[in-house]
Design a protein around this motif. Structure first.
Motif, mmCIF file in Angstrom:
data_model
loop_
_atom_site.group_PDB
_atom_site.id
_atom_site.type_symbol
_atom_site.label_atom_id
_atom_site.label_comp_id
_atom_site.label_asym_id
_atom_site.label_seq_id
_atom_site.Cartn_x
_atom_site.Cartn_y
_atom_site.Cartn_z
ATOM 1 N N ILE A 1 -4.302 -0.634 -2.494
ATOM 2 C CA ILE A 1 -5.338 -1.033 -1.494
ATOM 3 C C ILE A 1 -5.421 -2.648 -1.474
ATOM 4 O O ILE A 1 -5.622 -3.519 -0.665
ATOM 5 N N VAL A 2 -5.860 -3.205 -2.793
ATOM 6 C CA VAL A 2 -6.229 -4.375 -3.137
ATOM 7 C C VAL A 2 -4.943 -5.328 -2.742
ATOM 8 O O VAL A 2 -4.939 -6.263 -1.861
ATOM 9 N N LEU B 1 -4.457 -8.089 0.245
ATOM 10 C CA LEU B 1 -4.276 -9.431 0.111
ATOM 11 C C LEU B 1 -3.006 -9.939 0.927
ATOM 12 O O LEU B 1 -2.908 -11.113 1.088
ATOM 13 N N TRP B 2 -1.786 -8.974 0.964
ATOM 14 C CA TRP B 2 -0.556 -9.261 1.659
ATOM 15 C C TRP B 2 -0.827 -9.326 3.165
ATOM 16 O O TRP B 2 -0.167 -10.143 3.803
ATOM 17 N N TYR C 1 0.754 -1.085 0.068
ATOM 18 C CA TYR C 1 -0.056 -0.048 -0.122
ATOM 19 C C TYR C 1 0.953 1.141 0.041
ATOM 20 O O TYR C 1 0.665 2.073 -0.906
ATOM 21 N N TYR C 2 1.887 1.516 1.029
ATOM 22 C CA TYR C 2 2.773 2.543 1.077
ATOM 23 C C TYR C 2 3.709 2.851 -0.248
ATOM 24 O O TYR C 2 3.991 3.688 -0.564
#
Length: 168
Positions: free
Chosen positions: A147-148, A152-153, A103-104
């Motif tokens: 975001i996805v 998921l991670w 995300y980051y």
């Protein structure tokens, strides 16, 4: 006057951040939703101001008070400020919902895209403003992917995993 209109437009366009979170989670976690919503409003101010520079001559003729006219030669400074605020909001939202490095990474890519977009923007060329305006779809795609993949991670909570295993 138009700045207030754009702000209200940003508030309206980004209402989906609050509704989407609530629909998925069942309630609104304000520590995540408000920074996300704020970031969306800042993003709207960025792309809408760039868009406004395309027709600022017409705005002058008909008397519309656009952000392009209001910010004029200071547009890049305003866009930079909105961009920093947007990135801070996205980072705070990520921290408050335990996002992952993916995300980051996407937020950093958004920051790089915005920096390049603002640095190369020629507010006196409508075709360049259109090009920069439409490049904001890349920002949306980067955020969506971040975001996805970030979600998921994420590793499942051990208690959550035990509850799933006992249900099977």
């Amino acid at each position: 006057m138009l700045f207030l209109f754009l702000l209200r437009t940003g508030l309206t366009f980004n209402w989906g951040a609050l509704l989407g979170w609530s629909a998925i989670k069942g309630s609104c976690d304000w520590s995540v939703c408000l920074p996300l919503y704020f970031s969306g409003v800042m993003w709207t101010l960025i792309y809408d101001t760039i868009y406004a520079h395309q027709d600022k001559r017409d705005d002058l003729v008909i008397g519309v008070k656009s952000t392009a006219l209001r910010f004029n030669d200071n547009t890049k400074q305003w866009l930079s400020g909105f961009s920093v605020a947007m990135l801070v909001g996205l980072s705070v939202a990520g921290i408050n919902c335990d996002q992952t490095f993916l995300y980051y990474t996407a937020v950093a890519a958004v920051g790089a895209h915005l920096a390049r977009q603002i640095y190369t923007l020629d507010i006196h060329k409508p075709e360049d403003c259109w090009k920069k305006f439409t490049s904001n779809r890349t920002i949306g795609l980067l955020l969506f992917i971040g975001i996805v993949t970030g979600n998921l991670w994420k590793r499942k909570n051990p208690k959550e995993m035990n509850a799933i295993n006992t249900d099977i």
